[in-house]
Design a protein around this motif. Structure first.
Motif, PDB file in Angstrom:
ATOM      1  N   VAL A  80      -2.120   3.032 -10.070  1.00  0.00           N
ATOM      2  CA  VAL A  80      -2.031   1.961  -9.072  1.00  0.00           C
ATOM      3  C   VAL A  80      -0.763   2.190  -8.279  1.00  0.00           C
ATOM      4  O   VAL A  80       0.310   2.374  -8.851  1.00  0.00           O
ATOM      5  N   GLU A  81      -0.885   2.204  -6.960  1.00  0.00           N
ATOM      6  CA  GLU A  81       0.276   2.391  -6.088  1.00  0.00           C
ATOM      7  C   GLU A  81       0.535   1.112  -5.314  1.00  0.00           C
ATOM      8  O   GLU A  81      -0.394   0.483  -4.798  1.00  0.00           O
ATOM      9  N   VAL A  82       1.799   0.746  -5.235  1.00  0.00           N
ATOM     10  CA  VAL A  82       2.192  -0.423  -4.448  1.00  0.00           C
ATOM     11  C   VAL A  82       2.348   0.005  -2.989  1.00  0.00           C
ATOM     12  O   VAL A  82       3.021   0.998  -2.694  1.00  0.00           O
ATOM     13  N   GLN A  83       1.708  -0.711  -2.107  1.00  0.00           N
ATOM     14  CA  GLN A  83       1.791  -0.462  -0.667  1.00  0.00           C
ATOM     15  C   GLN A  83       2.581  -1.585  -0.008  1.00  0.00           C
ATOM     16  O   GLN A  83       3.039  -2.504  -0.685  1.00  0.00           O
ATOM     17  N   ARG A  84       2.708  -1.536   1.290  1.00  0.00           N
ATOM     18  CA  ARG A  84       3.508  -2.532   2.003  1.00  0.00           C
ATOM     19  C   ARG A  84       2.919  -3.941   1.886  1.00  0.00           C
ATOM     20  O   ARG A  84       3.633  -4.905   1.695  1.00  0.00           O
ATOM     21  N   ARG A  85       1.599  -4.063   1.983  1.00  0.00           N
ATOM     22  CA  ARG A  85       0.965  -5.390   1.950  1.00  0.00           C
ATOM     23  C   ARG A  85      -0.090  -5.512   0.861  1.00  0.00           C
ATOM     24  O   ARG A  85      -0.993  -6.320   0.952  1.00  0.00           O
TER      25      ARG A  85
ATOM     26  N   GLU B  58     -11.567  10.891 -11.658  1.00  0.00           N
ATOM     27  CA  GLU B  58     -12.619  11.755 -11.104  1.00  0.00           C
ATOM     28  C   GLU B  58     -13.967  11.398 -11.710  1.00  0.00           C
ATOM     29  O   GLU B  58     -14.069  11.212 -12.928  1.00  0.00           O
ATOM     30  N   GLY B  59     -14.977  11.287 -10.868  1.00  0.00           N
ATOM     31  CA  GLY B  59     -16.334  11.071 -11.338  1.00  0.00           C
ATOM     32  C   GLY B  59     -16.663   9.658 -11.754  1.00  0.00           C
ATOM     33  O   GLY B  59     -17.783   9.371 -12.149  1.00  0.00           O
ATOM     34  N   SER B  60     -15.702   8.731 -11.703  1.00  0.00           N
ATOM     35  CA  SER B  60     -15.981   7.366 -12.130  1.00  0.00           C
ATOM     36  C   SER B  60     -16.671   6.546 -11.047  1.00  0.00           C
ATOM     37  O   SER B  60     -17.254   5.519 -11.319  1.00  0.00           O
ATOM     38  N   SER B  61     -16.590   7.029  -9.801  1.00  0.00           N
ATOM     39  CA  SER B  61     -17.172   6.291  -8.686  1.00  0.00           C
ATOM     40  C   SER B  61     -17.380   7.262  -7.533  1.00  0.00           C
ATOM     41  O   SER B  61     -16.877   8.377  -7.546  1.00  0.00           O
ATOM     42  N   ASP B  62     -18.119   6.800  -6.522  1.00  0.00           N
ATOM     43  CA  ASP B  62     -18.311   7.650  -5.344  1.00  0.00           C
ATOM     44  C   ASP B  62     -17.102   7.605  -4.421  1.00  0.00           C
ATOM     45  O   ASP B  62     -17.034   8.324  -3.454  1.00  0.00           O
ATOM     46  N   ARG B  63     -16.156   6.771  -4.730  1.00  0.00           N
ATOM     47  CA  ARG B  63     -14.915   6.725  -3.947  1.00  0.00           C
ATOM     48  C   ARG B  63     -13.735   6.963  -4.880  1.00  0.00           C
ATOM     49  O   ARG B  63     -13.812   6.686  -6.065  1.00  0.00           O
ATOM     50  N   ARG B  64     -12.656   7.482  -4.356  1.00  0.00           N
ATOM     51  CA  ARG B  64     -11.492   7.852  -5.174  1.00  0.00           C
ATOM     52  C   ARG B  64     -10.424   6.769  -5.184  1.00  0.00           C
ATOM     53  O   ARG B  64      -9.687   6.617  -6.142  1.00  0.00           O
ATOM     54  N   SER B  65     -10.348   5.980  -4.093  1.00  0.00           N
ATOM     55  CA  SER B  65      -9.310   4.957  -4.034  1.00  0.00           C
ATOM     56  C   SER B  65      -9.863   3.678  -3.408  1.00  0.00           C
ATOM     57  O   SER B  65     -10.791   3.708  -2.609  1.00  0.00           O
ATOM     58  N   ILE B  66      -9.253   2.579  -3.803  1.00  0.00           N
ATOM     59  CA  ILE B  66      -9.639   1.273  -3.272  1.00  0.00           C
ATOM     60  C   ILE B  66      -8.361   0.551  -2.883  1.00  0.00           C
ATOM     61  O   ILE B  66      -7.464   0.342  -3.704  1.00  0.00           O
ATOM     62  N   GLY B  67      -8.269   0.182  -1.615  1.00  0.00           N
ATOM     63  CA  GLY B  67      -7.118  -0.568  -1.133  1.00  0.00           C
ATOM     64  C   GLY B  67      -7.371  -2.060  -1.288  1.00  0.00           C
ATOM     65  O   GLY B  67      -8.451  -2.559  -0.988  1.00  0.00           O
ATOM     66  N   VAL B  68      -6.377  -2.770  -1.778  1.00  0.00           N
ATOM     67  CA  VAL B  68      -6.490  -4.209  -1.985  1.00  0.00           C
ATOM     68  C   VAL B  68      -5.321  -4.877  -1.288  1.00  0.00           C
ATOM     69  O   VAL B  68      -4.157  -4.654  -1.648  1.00  0.00           O
ATOM     70  N   ARG B  69      -5.615  -5.666  -0.257  1.00  0.00           N
ATOM     71  CA  ARG B  69      -4.561  -6.415   0.428  1.00  0.00           C
ATOM     72  C   ARG B  69      -4.275  -7.687  -0.349  1.00  0.00           C
ATOM     73  O   ARG B  69      -5.190  -8.396  -0.751  1.00  0.00           O
ATOM     74  N   LEU B  70      -3.009  -7.961  -0.569  1.00  0.00           N
ATOM     75  CA  LEU B  70      -2.571  -9.171  -1.267  1.00  0.00           C
ATOM     76  C   LEU B  70      -1.547  -9.879  -0.390  1.00  0.00           C
ATOM     77  O   LEU B  70      -0.338  -9.768  -0.601  1.00  0.00           O
ATOM     78  N   PRO B  71      -2.025 -10.585   0.627  1.00  0.00           N
ATOM     79  CA  PRO B  71      -1.106 -11.206   1.590  1.00  0.00           C
ATOM     80  C   PRO B  71      -0.195 -12.230   0.931  1.00  0.00           C
ATOM     81  O   PRO B  71      -0.601 -12.959   0.034  1.00  0.00           O
ATOM     82  N   GLY B  72       1.037 -12.226   1.376  1.00  0.00           N
ATOM     83  CA  GLY B  72       1.994 -13.219   0.924  1.00  0.00           C
ATOM     84  C   GLY B  72       2.760 -12.870  -0.338  1.00  0.00           C
ATOM     85  O   GLY B  72       3.638 -13.620  -0.747  1.00  0.00           O
ATOM     86  N   LEU B  73       2.441 -11.745  -0.971  1.00  0.00           N
ATOM     87  CA  LEU B  73       3.178 -11.377  -2.181  1.00  0.00           C
ATOM     88  C   LEU B  73       4.366 -10.493  -1.830  1.00  0.00           C
ATOM     89  O   LEU B  73       4.266  -9.624  -0.975  1.00  0.00           O
ATOM     90  N   SER B  74       5.466 -10.728  -2.508  1.00  0.00           N
ATOM     91  CA  SER B  74       6.671  -9.932  -2.300  1.00  0.00           C
ATOM     92  C   SER B  74       6.498  -8.566  -2.959  1.00  0.00           C
ATOM     93  O   SER B  74       5.604  -8.387  -3.803  1.00  0.00           O
ATOM     94  N   PRO B  75       7.357  -7.586  -2.629  1.00  0.00           N
ATOM     95  CA  PRO B  75       7.291  -6.288  -3.314  1.00  0.00           C
ATOM     96  C   PRO B  75       7.410  -6.410  -4.835  1.00  0.00           C
ATOM     97  O   PRO B  75       6.733  -5.694  -5.574  1.00  0.00           O
ATOM     98  N   THR B  76       8.230  -7.339  -5.307  1.00  0.00           N
ATOM     99  CA  THR B  76       8.373  -7.545  -6.748  1.00  0.00           C
ATOM    100  C   THR B  76       7.073  -8.059  -7.346  1.00  0.00           C
ATOM    101  O   THR B  76       6.640  -7.603  -8.409  1.00  0.00           O
ATOM    102  N   GLU B  77       6.435  -9.002  -6.659  1.00  0.00           N
ATOM    103  CA  GLU B  77       5.170  -9.544  -7.153  1.00  0.00           C
ATOM    104  C   GLU B  77       4.068  -8.481  -7.126  1.00  0.00           C
ATOM    105  O   GLU B  77       3.254  -8.399  -8.046  1.00  0.00           O
ATOM    106  N   LEU B  78       4.061  -7.657  -6.093  1.00  0.00           N
ATOM    107  CA  LEU B  78       3.074  -6.574  -6.018  1.00  0.00           C
ATOM    108  C   LEU B  78       3.275  -5.593  -7.179  1.00  0.00           C
ATOM    109  O   LEU B  78       2.297  -5.142  -7.789  1.00  0.00           O
TER     110      LEU B  78
ATOM    111  N   PHE C 105      -3.978 -14.791  -6.838  1.00  0.00           N
ATOM    112  CA  PHE C 105      -4.110 -13.433  -6.292  1.00  0.00           C
ATOM    113  C   PHE C 105      -5.381 -13.244  -5.482  1.00  0.00           C
ATOM    114  O   PHE C 105      -6.264 -12.502  -5.859  1.00  0.00           O
ATOM    115  N   ARG C 106      -5.478 -13.952  -4.358  1.00  0.00           N
ATOM    116  CA  ARG C 106      -6.620 -13.716  -3.481  1.00  0.00           C
ATOM    117  C   ARG C 106      -6.549 -12.303  -2.936  1.00  0.00           C
ATOM    118  O   ARG C 106      -5.572 -11.904  -2.340  1.00  0.00           O
TER     119      ARG C 106
END
Length: 196
Positions: free
Chosen positions: A17-22, A30-50, A189-190
């Motif tokens: 899991v990588e923390v991004q800006r938002r 590998e092989g667990s899904s047809d996609r390799r990554s899933i981005g999840v936006r968590l608006p309003g959370l601080s970097p510490t909360e992320l 965590f919407r």
């Protein structure tokens, strides 16, 4: 792990899991899904909360990969009976918890025999569903209000301010005030899912 309304990922399929800006990006094995990554936006959370969210997800993924998802202890199973049922009004749920007889000779409520140690362990369990931690707090408040306040402070000290807020509301003595405040809480965590 549930993302959005219908999309789910097995914890065992999570590689990192990588923390991004938002939000965060969940990288799958590998092989667990047809996609390799899933981005999840968590608006309003601080970097510490992320970072905190990412840590919890990784912890669950490691537990799953290590086979730690064994059947829960009998105490955990007993406490699970105290969880709020789907569509159960908050007031009815809290009222049921308030009428629970915690004496050793008590008849079980929802087939539940409760011990104080079960309650304190559940409140501290970061992997337990928040509704169970709330229920344990509400019951412990009747047994020992001071210990309940101490347990809530410990949860807050573990960088779980949102959970501590819910526990504090559950410890409110007045049933109407507690019910109203709990119903007014936003969902935890919407997540806005970006698939890619």
């Amino acid at each position: 792990m549930r993302l959005g309304d219908a999309f789910q990922i097995q914890y065992g399929d999570i590689e990192s899991v990588e923390v991004q800006r938002r939000g965060i990006t969940v990288l799958l094995r590998e092989g667990s899904s047809d996609r390799r990554s899933i981005g999840v936006r968590l608006p309003g959370l601080s970097p510490t909360e992320l970072a905190h969210v990412a840590t919890h997800i990784l912890s669950a993924a490691k537990s799953s990969a290590a086979g730690a998802n064994e059947p829960r202890s009998p105490a955990w199973q007993r406490l699970h009976d105290l969880s709020r049922r789907q569509d159960e009004p908050v007031r009815a749920w809290l009222s049921g918890l308030d009428t629970l007889d915690t004496s050793p000779s008590a008849e079980p409520y929802r087939h539940t025999a409760i011990k104080r140690v079960d309650l304190t362990n559940m409140i501290a369990d970061v992997e337990a569903p928040v509704a169970l931690r709330v229920a344990a707090t509400r019951v412990l408040r009747r047994i020992d209000p001071e210990d309940t306040r101490r347990r809530i402070r410990e949860v807050e000290a573990q960088h779980e301010p949102e959970v501590a807020r819910r526990l504090r509301i559950a410890a409110e003595e007045d049933l109407d005030d507690a019910s109203e405040a709990y119903e007014a809480l936003p969902p935890r965590f919407r997540a806005i899912v970006r698939r890619g």
